[in-house]
Design a protein around this motif. Structure first.
Motif, short mmCIF file in Angstrom:
data_model
loop_
_atom_site.label_atom_id
_atom_site.label_comp_id
_atom_site.label_asym_id
_atom_site.label_seq_id
_atom_site.Cartn_x
_atom_site.Cartn_y
_atom_site.Cartn_z
N MET A 1 -6.75 4.65 2.44
CA MET A 1 -6.12 4.00 1.93
C MET A 1 -5.86 2.99 2.05
N LYS A 2 -5.95 1.93 3.12
CA LYS A 2 -5.72 0.51 3.11
C LYS A 2 -6.58 0.03 1.65
N TRP B 1 -6.95 1.62 -1.75
CA TRP B 1 -6.23 1.91 -2.23
C TRP B 1 -4.95 0.98 -2.38
N THR B 2 -3.99 0.74 -1.36
CA THR B 2 -2.81 -0.08 -1.89
C THR B 2 -3.05 -1.60 -2.19
N THR B 3 -4.49 -2.22 -0.85
CA THR B 3 -4.51 -3.46 -1.47
C THR B 3 -4.78 -2.77 -3.05
N CYS C 1 -3.79 -1.32 -5.89
CA CYS C 1 -2.72 -1.29 -6.33
C CYS C 1 -2.03 -2.12 -6.63
N CYS D 1 1.03 1.68 -9.43
CA CYS D 1 0.80 0.85 -9.05
C CYS D 1 1.24 -0.71 -9.94
#
Length: 183
Positions: free
Chosen positions: A1-2, A4-6, A8, A36
């Motif tokens: 998830m980290k 993806w968050t980065t 995005c 995003c």
């Protein structure tokens, strides 16, 4: 998830999340959420992703891996996504499970491409496209045993401009216990 968050919130270019070849990753149910901020995200699946080998629950209880509210992204590669559906199939055959999740769910997404991967042994439908538009599905293959229940290859609902090209679908048995087609 980290990762993806980065990716995005990445402000330039085309950020890529790589699942490397030669490796297998156990992935719990997960939702990749948009929108995003700036860039199109690219998820490159070269290795293998497998689901837990047990019954599980997810945030939405409809998919193991979900992309929701994402615009302009690509998921591609020559890797495999294995839903390890046999525990779900047994549960369904014994009438202990009311609903069975899809392996991969696309919900309210716009302008996406999914290409080149193999989806195996989904608990239920292999790929669900729901309330999305401008979807390109290319060179995908779907496989599950003949006796796996409700493992449709692709399920498209309330979506527009969906292109399916060069798909190989060998997903489950569509005959019910009486030997008649199950619609």
């Amino acid at each position: 998830m980290k990762a993806w968050t980065t990716a995005c919130i990445f402000s330039t270019g085309w950020p890529t999340i790589l699942i490397p070849s030669g490796k297998t990753f156990l992935l719990s149910p997960l939702t990749f959420e948009g929108p995003c901020l700036y860039a199109s995200v690219h998820v490159r699946v070269e290795g293998n992703i497998v689901a837990p080998d047990k019954l599980w629950t997810s945030q939405n209880n409809t998919s193991w891996i979900t992309f929701r509210d994402v615009t302009a992204f690509t998921v591609d590669g020559n890797g495999e996504i294995d839903g390890r559906g046999s525990v779900w199939w047994d549960c369904k055959k014994k009438n202990k499970c009311d609903s069975v999740p899809s392996a991969l769910g696309i919900l309210r997404c716009v302008d996406l491409t999914i290409a080149g991967m193999k989806l195996l042994n989904s608990p239920g439908k292999h790929l669900t496209v729901d309330s999305s538009k401008w979807v390109h599905l290319k060179g995908l293959s779907f496989a599950s045993p003949a006796d796996s229940p409700d493992t449709d290859g692709i399920y498209i609902v309330e979506s527009h401009y969906v292109e399916v090209k060069d798909a190989a679908i060998g997903a489950g048995n569509s005959l019910n216990q009486d030997g008649k087609l199950d619609w």
